[in-house]
Scaffold this motif. Structure first.
Motif, PDB file in Angstrom:
ATOM      1  N   GLN A  22       0.928  -1.207   0.087  1.00 32.04           N
ATOM      2  CA  GLN A  22       0.071   0.038   0.238  1.00 32.04           C
ATOM      3  C   GLN A  22       0.833   1.189  -0.086  1.00 32.04           C
ATOM      4  O   GLN A  22       1.679   1.436   0.748  1.00 32.04           O
ATOM      5  CB  GLN A  22      -0.819  -0.088   1.324  1.00 32.04           C
ATOM      6  CG  GLN A  22      -1.953   1.075   1.172  1.00 32.04           C
ATOM      7  CD  GLN A  22      -2.988   0.832   2.237  1.00 32.04           C
ATOM      8  OE1 GLN A  22      -3.132   0.011   2.774  1.00 32.04           O
ATOM      9  NE2 GLN A  22      -3.318   2.130   2.694  1.00 32.04           N
ATOM     10  N   ASP A  25      -2.305   2.501   6.522  1.00 33.88           N
ATOM     11  CA  ASP A  25      -1.553   1.318   6.165  1.00 33.88           C
ATOM     12  C   ASP A  25      -0.396   1.395   5.450  1.00 33.88           C
ATOM     13  O   ASP A  25       0.095   0.383   4.824  1.00 33.88           O
ATOM     14  CB  ASP A  25      -2.398   0.281   6.223  1.00 33.88           C
ATOM     15  CG  ASP A  25      -3.200  -0.172   7.343  1.00 33.88           C
ATOM     16  OD1 ASP A  25      -2.666  -0.114   8.618  1.00 33.88           O
ATOM     17  OD2 ASP A  25      -4.304  -0.668   7.156  1.00 33.88           O
ATOM     18  N   LYS A  35       2.375  -1.507   4.246  1.00 37.76           N
ATOM     19  CA  LYS A  35       2.080  -2.611   4.472  1.00 37.76           C
ATOM     20  C   LYS A  35       1.824  -3.578   3.274  1.00 37.76           C
ATOM     21  O   LYS A  35       1.611  -2.818   2.215  1.00 37.76           O
ATOM     22  CB  LYS A  35       1.086  -2.919   5.505  1.00 37.76           C
ATOM     23  CG  LYS A  35       1.122  -2.433   6.997  1.00 37.76           C
ATOM     24  CD  LYS A  35       0.042  -2.464   7.713  1.00 37.76           C
ATOM     25  CE  LYS A  35       0.264  -2.351   9.234  1.00 37.76           C
ATOM     26  NZ  LYS A  35      -0.764  -2.667  10.214  1.00 37.76           N
TER      27      LYS A  35
END
Length: 74
Positions: A40, A45, A48
């Motif tokens: 990502q 996030d 990740k």
């Protein structure tokens, strides 16, 4: 066509209010070309890694195909 090192967004699920427009970079594709591993690039996030079915990614050659699934309430 979804390609290695390409940057894509996820398709949306109809009826889901929490759909996002985060971008994901494809870092691996399985031999059968059915699954992808992505990192990502933005959002909470960022950084990740995630695994998706390839049809979950929005293909730039088919921008009208922007939905994957639907929420059905009883």
């Amino acid at each position: 066509m979804i390609e290695l090192n390409g940057i894509y967004k996820l398709k949306h699920i109809k009826g889901l209010n929490s759909n996002t427009d985060y971008e994901y970079k494809v870092i691996a594709i399985n031999k059968e070309k059915t699954m992808v591993c992505c990192v990502q690039l933005d959002g909470f996030d960022a950084g990740k890694q995630f695994v998706f079915m390839i049809e979950c990614l929005l293909d730039p050659e088919r921008p009208e195909d922007k939905y994957f699934g639907e929420i059905i309430q009883k």
